[in-house]
Design a protein around this motif. Structure first.
Motif, PDB file in Angstrom:
ATOM      1  N   SER A   3     -62.919  37.093  -1.587  1.00  0.00           N
ATOM      2  CA  SER A   3     -61.769  36.669  -2.828  1.00  0.00           C
ATOM      3  C   SER A   3     -61.971  37.327  -4.055  1.00  0.00           C
ATOM      4  CB  SER A   3     -62.240  35.010  -3.201  1.00  0.00           C
ATOM      5  OG  SER A   3     -63.390  34.856  -3.525  1.00  0.00           O
ATOM      6  N   ILE A   4     -61.007  37.544  -4.628  1.00  0.00           N
ATOM      7  CA  ILE A   4     -60.893  38.268  -6.147  1.00  0.00           C
ATOM      8  C   ILE A   4     -60.502  37.247  -7.216  1.00  0.00           C
ATOM      9  CG2 ILE A   4     -59.982  40.255  -7.184  1.00  0.00           C
ATOM     10  CD1 ILE A   4     -59.481  41.623  -4.542  1.00  0.00           C
ATOM     11  N   PRO A   5     -61.512  37.161  -8.028  1.00  0.00           N
ATOM     12  CA  PRO A   5     -60.914  36.267  -9.392  1.00  0.00           C
ATOM     13  C   PRO A   5     -59.813  37.092 -10.152  1.00  0.00           C
ATOM     14  CG  PRO A   5     -63.065  37.333  -9.685  1.00  0.00           C
ATOM     15  CD  PRO A   5     -62.718  38.007  -8.242  1.00  0.00           C
ATOM     16  N   LEU A  10     -55.245  31.837 -14.277  1.00  0.00           N
ATOM     17  CA  LEU A  10     -54.016  31.248 -14.382  1.00  0.00           C
ATOM     18  C   LEU A  10     -54.346  29.909 -14.977  1.00  0.00           C
ATOM     19  CD1 LEU A  10     -51.900  32.143 -10.847  1.00  0.00           C
ATOM     20  CD2 LEU A  10     -51.467  32.402 -13.425  1.00  0.00           C
ATOM     21  N   PHE A  11     -55.459  29.333 -14.406  1.00  0.00           N
ATOM     22  CA  PHE A  11     -55.888  27.883 -15.055  1.00  0.00           C
ATOM     23  C   PHE A  11     -57.312  27.667 -15.187  1.00  0.00           C
ATOM     24  CE2 PHE A  11     -54.537  27.761 -10.479  1.00  0.00           C
ATOM     25  CZ  PHE A  11     -55.741  27.230  -9.937  1.00  0.00           C
ATOM     26  N   LYS A  12     -57.771  27.013 -15.705  1.00  0.00           N
ATOM     27  CA  LYS A  12     -59.090  26.883 -16.037  1.00  0.00           C
ATOM     28  C   LYS A  12     -59.773  26.017 -14.735  1.00  0.00           C
ATOM     29  CE  LYS A  12     -58.936  26.487 -21.118  1.00  0.00           C
ATOM     30  NZ  LYS A  12     -59.301  25.535 -22.255  1.00  0.00           N
ATOM     31  N   ALA A  13     -61.210  26.295 -14.514  1.00  0.00           N
ATOM     32  CA  ALA A  13     -61.810  25.612 -13.500  1.00  0.00           C
ATOM     33  C   ALA A  13     -61.660  23.932 -13.620  1.00  0.00           C
ATOM     34  CB  ALA A  13     -63.354  25.830 -13.562  1.00  0.00           C
ATOM     35  N   GLY A  14     -61.285  23.620 -12.214  1.00  0.00           N
ATOM     36  CA  GLY A  14     -60.928  22.014 -12.062  1.00  0.00           C
ATOM     37  C   GLY A  14     -59.745  21.550 -12.538  1.00  0.00           C
TER      38      GLY A  14
END
Length: 735
Positions: A3-5, A10-14
């Motif tokens: 996976s590539i961050p 696009l949105f914050k964690a959670g």
């Protein structure tokens, strides 16, 4: 799965749930130009519904781009480019005409194949050396693996001509010493600096390995040092062992294998004598102050004796592996080991010392040693698609890989790997020329993929106005200079591979971009420039696009004048690139029939001379007969055609004796009658003062001869043809 961050995220964690509830999702779009993709946020529900719900999300959306393959480094581009030249040369050997070329023997073709394979090895070694400056790392180890695998493949599967059944042990040992160095020079330097090297714990392992690897200089140096050992037994044995090591027979030093075998037998007797001397040493004298010296010395003599169990134990103790055992086996255990017998020996060794399952290189090499090249090429694809593609190409030429199609599309194993490599090359748009060359070597499916590559080559510069051509300009130099260089290359590539429909599409894009080909006038000027450079195929194609049929007729006349002025060889060479243009012209709805017929005559006339010059008189005669039967030969060229009819009859089997003994007919009786009628029509026209209509081209080839002189030239054709027809009649009556 890797996976590539995304950055920025696009949105914050959670916050994934809030992202989904906002009516958005993540979408992607593949680029038709290369192996990149665009990732972006898009809405999942109707925008009107979003507006009514008053849910807001930022109007500015980030677009993320990523490539499925790492972009090639400058060193990688250099390697890819250099090896593509060798690949192109190999494809020339695969061409049908090369396979049918009787001037090259099968041995000469094999030598050419071996030479090109060695070019691959040399280029791989160069890449390995160039990346060594940075020290061990990804690139260094990557090319080291490619070199070790390629060089082993050449040793095992591409021996020099005449050495197919020569012992392979020494070659394997040389390969091992180059690719898997042991012991290191640092170890040797450390021991050689000592007054009593045998007192170092690494002395006997070092000496044992130098003997096992056949490193004579190192082993002789340290065996000589043992002459200073305080043990009289060991110093005495060292004096015998040293000349024994230096005197070991090597196949390269003998003219015949028989002489080598005799010398090997005598040498083995000397080793046996040394073993007896060693066994007579009493037990109490087999050690010194540092420990047991008799056991490692016994192992060294066991290696020279060719004892397989000793070699396996020594390699295990020295942390060696199966490769070292296999190489030593062919040098010490079975010095007559052939390539054909190696897989059986390797199978037994691998049962006891299997390859490392986590080491891809080790498994590739094991497949090669085991006589399983098809498996090796599949494993190589996991390391580098370059290696699998070029291996598959070589293996199919050597019949080591099944050349039959795997499916109804004609996709063979070789094409599968070459196409995969060509797709990898698309990761860098600058390598499109090389990608096209590989695709062009993969049959129809490769040509179809080539079309997509050519259609998406960025031929239009970002600043199109900088090279736009004034529609009113008629200056040829400005027009030709304004053609984007990449566009020229794409057009030329389309001609080379017969992709005319792609060329037309690409040029249409240029029309929309207001470049060179934005007006018929520019097409005509460009065609004139190509005509002056003798690029007849390009000139015809552009004039067809401009629908200038009159100028097209002038181009065809210039082509035919090449024959009159310079002869058949140059004419044939220049017309060879015209066939795609003929197909385009035949498909054009507004093309005039007379121009199609004249161009068709030029192409078929060139094919006639190509067969005639190559000595294929039978097919050349059929071509000549077809030119008259199809009625595409202009009357002004009848005299020239009938003149070459005489040369065909002169060099063919025209006498009655040959006809009866061989039964070879250059023309049928009906064909001979047809040609006699054509001759008679020419003579009738001459009698009616219309000879120039039939003899114009012939007179020009005779440098302005008169009609009477041209007619006299045809008299010999009449006599030869009449005699030939009489012979055919006699033969038919006899049968």
């Amino acid at each position: 799965m890797e996976s590539i961050p995304l950055y920025p995220p696009l949105f914050k964690a959670g916050k994934s749930r809030e992202f989904v509830e906002s009516g958005r999702t993540v979408a992607s779009c593949l680029s038709p130009r290369d192996l990149s993709a665009a990732v972006f946020a898009t809405n999942t529900i109707d925008p009107q519904v979003l507006r009514a719900s008053k849910k807001q999300y930022p109007k500015a959306q980030s677009v993320y781009t990523a490539c499925f393959e790492r972009l090639p480094t400058p060193e990688r581009r250099s390697f890819v480019t250099d090896t593509s030249v060798v690949f192109a040369a190999l494809q020339n050997l695969r061409l049908p005409e090369a396979a049918d070329d009787s001037s090259l023997t099968s041995d000469e073709k094999y030598k050419a194949l071996v030479k090109l394979a060695m070019d691959y090895v040399t280029l791989a070694k160069d890449a390995w050396v160039q990346t060594s400056d940075a020290g061990p790392g990804n690139a260094y180890d990557h090319y080291r693996v490619i070199y070790s695998c390629l060089s082993l493949f050449v040793v095992l599967y591409m021996p020099e001509s005449g050495l197919d059944y020569a012992p392979v042990g020494e070659e394997l040992m040389e390969w091992l010493n180059v690719n898997f160095i042991a012991p290191t020079s640092e170890e040797g330097d450390h021991l050689s600096s000592q007054e009593c090297p045998w007192e170092d714990y690494s002395f006997w392992p070092y000496l044992t390995r130098t003997v096992l690897r056949g490193l004579l200089k190192s082993s002789e140096f340290f065996v000589t040092a043992l002459s200073r050992h305080p043990s009289e037994y060991l110093s005495s044995i060292s004096e015998t062992l040293c000349p024994l090591l230096s005197g070991q027979p090597r196949l390269v030093h003998f003219k015949t294998e028989r002489d080598f075998v005799v010398a090997q037998r005598r040498w083995k007797e000397r080793v046996k004598s040394l073993r007896l001397e060693l066994d007579r040493i009493p037990d109490h004298a087999r050690q010194d102050g540092t420990g047991d010296w008799w056991t490692p010395l016994s192992n060294i003599i066991g290696i020279l004796e060719g004892r397989g169990d000793v070699i396996k134990d020594v390699c295990a103790n020295l942390e060696g592996d199966w490769k070292e055992v296999c190489a030593a086996w062919g040098v010490f255990v079975d010095h007559r080991l052939l390539r054909q017998d190696l897989p059986e020996v390797v199978k037994q060794i691998l049962d006891e010392m299997p390859p490392d399952p986590t080491d891809l290189e080790d498994n590739i090499l094991a497949s090669l040693f085991s006589g399983k090249p098809a498996i090796a090429v599949g494993q190589a694809a996991k390391h580098d698609l370059w290696l699998s593609a070029h291996w598959a190409d070589l293996m199919e030429s050597l019949e080591l890989l099944d050349a039959s199609a795997l499916d109804e599309l004609g996709l063979t194993s070789r094409r599968q790997y070459v196409l995969a490599y060509a797709d990898y090359l698309r990761s860098d748009t600058a390598l499109w020329r090389i990608a096209v060359a590989y695709l062009g070597a993969c049959g129809d499916i490769g040509l179809q993929r080539m079309d997509e590559v050519l259609l998406h080559v960025p031929v239009v510069p970002r600043d199109a106005k900088a090279i736009a051509v004034d529609r009113s300009s008629t200056d040829e130099g400005n027009v030709v200079a304004a053609v984007p260089p990449i566009l020229k290359e794409v057009v030329q590539t389309c001609f080379e591979y017969g992709r005319e429909h792609v060329r037309r599409t690409v040029c249409s894009v240029c029309m929309q971009s207001h470049l060179l080909f934005s007006a018929p006038t520019s097409w005509k000027i460009a065609a004139q420039a190509f005509l002056q450079r003798k690029h007849y195929g390009l000139a015809i194609s552009y004039l067809t696009s401009a629908e200038d049929w009159t100028a097209l007729g002038h181009v065809i006349d210039n082509m035919l004048n090449e024959f009159i002025q310079h002869g058949a060889e140059r004419f044939t060479r220049l017309v060879a690139t015209v066939a795609p243009s003929l197909q385009e012209l035949q498909a054009h709805p507004d093309a005039t029939g007379v121009f199609i017929r004249r161009l068709l005559f030029a192409v078929r006339y060139a094919e006639f001379h190509q067969r005639r010059l190559s000595g294929d008189l039978q097919d050349a005669a059929l071509d000549l007969e077809a030119l008259f039967d199809s009625d595409i030969a202009p009357r002004a060229w009848w005299g020239v055609l009938l003149q070459f009819l005489y040369s065909l009859l002169l060099h063919s089997l025209v006498t009655e004796r040959h006809l009866f003994s061989d039964g070879v007919l250059l023309f049928s009786s009906r064909g001979a009658v047809q040609l006699l009628h054509r001759l008679q029509e020419v003579y009738t026209a001459v009698d009616q003062c219309s000879g120039d209509d039939y003899l114009d081209a012939l007179r020009r080839t005779m440098k302005g001869a008169s009609t009477k002189e041209a007619t006299n030239r045809l008299r010999r054709t009449s006599l030869a043809l009449a005699k030939y027809y009489a012979a055919c009649t006699v033969m038919a009556d006899t049968v």
